[in-house]
Motif scaffolding. Structure first.
Motif, PDB file in Angstrom:
ATOM      1  N   TRP A  29      54.993 -97.267 -77.761  1.00 52.11           N
ATOM      2  CA  TRP A  29      56.461 -97.224 -77.814  1.00 52.11           C
ATOM      3  C   TRP A  29      57.009 -96.475 -76.600  1.00 52.11           C
ATOM      4  O   TRP A  29      57.986 -96.909 -75.983  1.00 52.11           O
ATOM      5  CB  TRP A  29      56.909 -96.529 -79.097  1.00 52.11           C
ATOM      6  N   ASP A  48      61.242-100.624 -81.535  1.00 52.28           N
ATOM      7  CA  ASP A  48      61.431 -99.589 -82.545  1.00 52.28           C
ATOM      8  C   ASP A  48      60.348 -99.618 -83.625  1.00 52.28           C
ATOM      9  O   ASP A  48      59.982 -98.570 -84.183  1.00 52.28           O
ATOM     10  CB  ASP A  48      62.806 -99.736 -83.198  1.00 52.28           C
ATOM     11  N   TRP A  49      59.818-100.807 -83.915  1.00 53.67           N
ATOM     12  CA  TRP A  49      58.816-100.887 -84.977  1.00 53.67           C
ATOM     13  C   TRP A  49      57.565-100.100 -84.599  1.00 53.67           C
ATOM     14  O   TRP A  49      56.874 -99.556 -85.480  1.00 53.67           O
ATOM     15  CB  TRP A  49      58.459-102.340 -85.282  1.00 53.67           C
ATOM     16  N   GLN A  50      57.267-100.002 -83.309  1.00 56.24           N
ATOM     17  CA  GLN A  50      56.117 -99.220 -82.878  1.00 56.24           C
ATOM     18  C   GLN A  50      56.335 -97.735 -83.149  1.00 56.24           C
ATOM     19  O   GLN A  50      55.425 -97.017 -83.576  1.00 56.24           O
ATOM     20  CB  GLN A  50      55.839 -99.451 -81.398  1.00 56.24           C
ATOM     21  N   LEU A  51      57.544 -97.259 -82.911  1.00 57.42           N
ATOM     22  CA  LEU A  51      57.861 -95.858 -83.176  1.00 57.42           C
ATOM     23  C   LEU A  51      57.762 -95.562 -84.675  1.00 57.42           C
ATOM     24  O   LEU A  51      57.157 -94.552 -85.067  1.00 57.42           O
ATOM     25  CB  LEU A  51      59.259 -95.528 -82.663  1.00 57.42           C
ATOM     26  N   TRP A  52      58.350 -96.424 -85.494  1.00 55.08           N
ATOM     27  CA  TRP A  52      58.324 -96.184 -86.937  1.00 55.08           C
ATOM     28  C   TRP A  52      56.905 -96.266 -87.497  1.00 55.08           C
ATOM     29  O   TRP A  52      56.540 -95.508 -88.406  1.00 55.08           O
ATOM     30  CB  TRP A  52      59.246 -97.162 -87.650  1.00 55.08           C
ATOM     31  N   THR A  53      56.123 -97.179 -86.950  1.00 56.04           N
ATOM     32  CA  THR A  53      54.725 -97.269 -87.375  1.00 56.04           C
ATOM     33  C   THR A  53      53.968 -96.007 -86.995  1.00 56.04           C
ATOM     34  O   THR A  53      53.190 -95.465 -87.792  1.00 56.04           O
ATOM     35  CB  THR A  53      54.043 -98.496 -86.740  1.00 56.04           C
ATOM     36  N   LEU A  55      55.202 -92.990 -86.559  1.00 55.98           N
ATOM     37  CA  LEU A  55      55.662 -91.890 -87.400  1.00 55.98           C
ATOM     38  C   LEU A  55      55.091 -91.986 -88.809  1.00 55.98           C
ATOM     39  O   LEU A  55      54.726 -90.975 -89.415  1.00 55.98           O
ATOM     40  CB  LEU A  55      57.193 -91.866 -87.436  1.00 55.98           C
ATOM     41  N   ALA A  56      55.023 -93.220 -89.331  1.00 58.70           N
ATOM     42  CA  ALA A  56      54.471 -93.411 -90.676  1.00 58.70           C
ATOM     43  C   ALA A  56      52.990 -93.030 -90.710  1.00 58.70           C
ATOM     44  O   ALA A  56      52.534 -92.329 -91.631  1.00 58.70           O
ATOM     45  CB  ALA A  56      54.661 -94.860 -91.125  1.00 58.70           C
TER      46      ALA A  56
END
Length: 389
Positions: A29, A48-53, A55-56
């Motif tokens: 990300w 953004d999906w890379q960042l949320w992944t 963080l998860a």
């Protein structure tokens, strides 16, 4: 023992893989992609999906145990915690330093509790509370784990454990009853083998809890496979752990935080396990030095007390679980058959840590046994009958 140990190593790697994946997605990300629009202007685009992944996965790596505990175990009625009482240090054999806690009411006999490998004396907190209302109770940390220190280089071995247990037995005024879980039960049998003069004198009875009488690889689930893996896999793995203890410790703690260590340790419980019991057991297995635990596992591979069992002259209560995969019920049955004055009690639905998940039944059986020792005809010359709870 190997089924749990191998799973612990495996899930340690899984936990690291999750953390590494979090780092990879976070870096991807941050790096983003250089994209040109229709006019040829370059811009940095981040998904953004890379960042949320990231963080998860990062959250799971450090907070996952709270979710895992809710998924794998039931809620507590009475929680267990690795909480210490007031203790003292006793000089052991060959430079060992033994941490000992004494609770309970004055009287006799004194119950000496010896925990299983990878644990410490806090694992007996249920037993100390229940049995201490009726007897004096002494619980100690085996050399090398908890607050006890091993002495000589061979201080982490069954013979050394037995020699140090002998020191504690002789330190008590009046008779004692020995209670041991897993390697604690093996330590008691080693006392019977190496110091038979104690039995029938200072030691008036013993309780062997979910234990074995021989190299544990021979009495675990999938025993042929475990024995086949001993030389090519288990021994090198344990020696590598001893060599790389700091790294093994870091991996273990990260696995504890993510909950992966709890998944591995869940295999040692039956259907009654609660969240605090699973967390307590997992925490102790991680907190104790991995190199010491590996050394103790290697020592068990060379151990055998079978020949001493028929010579044990005192009453012995053998407690086993119907779904114990670490020391199968057959081991408890063999012990009860070979010891002349033994009684086997089988607890339904419990695994290797049955004394935690059904502490009510185990502690009641131990208390009843201690009471029966005052009755001269409580144990006939040969008793190996089983009762199932």
């Amino acid at each position: 023992m190997p089924p749990i140990i191998l799973l612990v190593y495996l899930f340690n790697l899984v936990s690291l893989a999750v953390l590494a994946a979090a780092g990879w997605f976070g870096w991807s990300w941050y790096q983003g992609q250089i994209v040109a629009d229709l006019e040829g202007t370059l811009s940095l685009v981040r998904q953004d999906w890379q960042l949320w992944t990231a963080l998860a996965l990062l959250g799971w790596s450090f907070l996952g145990r709270f979710v895992v505990l809710r998924l794998l175990a039931r809620g507590d009625t009475v929680a267990t915690r690795p909480v210490r009482a007031d203790g003292r240090t006793v000089d052991g054999v060959d430079g060992a330093s033994l941490y000992v806690e004494s609770v309970g009411v004055p009287g006799a006999p004194t119950l000496i509790l010896t925990h299983g490998w990878g644990m410490d004396s806090t694992i007996w907190n249920y037993a100390k509370a229940a049995l201490g209302r009726r007897y004096p109770v002494m619980a100690w940390d085996l050399p090398g784990v908890g607050r006890s220190k091993a002495g000589a280089p061979n201080g982490v071995s069954l013979s050394a454990f037995a020699a140090n247990l002998r020191t504690l037995i002789l330190s008590v005024d009046g008779p004692v009853v020995l209670v041991g879980h897993s390697i604690g039960g093996m330590t008691i049998q080693t006392v019977a083998r190496d110091y038979p003069e104690l039995l029938g004198g200072k030691v008036i009875g013993a309780v062997l809890v979910n234990t074995t009488h021989i190299n544990p690889l021979r009495t675990i689930v999938f025993s042929p496979l475990a024995q086949a893996l001993r030389i090519p896999l288990l021994i090198p793995l344990f020696r590598l752990t001893m060599l790389l203890q700091p790294l093994a410790w870091l991996m273990g703690w990260q696995s504890y935080l993510s909950g992966m260590a709890h998944v591995a340790n869940r295999i040692g419980f039956g259907r009654f396990v609660t969240r605090s019991q699973l967390d307590h057991t997992t925490l102790l297995a991680i907190r104790n030095p991995p190199g010491v635990l590996a050394r103790g596992n290697l020592a068990m591979f060379e151990w055998d007390a079978t020949a001493a069992l028929p010579t044990i002259p005192i009453p012995v209560l053998v407690l086993g679980g119907t779904v114990d995969i670490v020391t199968k019920l057959e081991a408890s049955q063999t012990i009860a058959r070979l010891i002349p004055h033994a009684r086997l009690e089988v607890v339904e639905g419990v695994n290797h840590m049955g004394f935690l998940e059904r502490a009510d039944l185990y502690n009641a059986a131990i208390a009843e046994f201690a009471d029966d020792l005052a009755k001269p005809d409580a144990y006939p010359a040969q008793t190996a009958a089983a009762s199932v709870h």
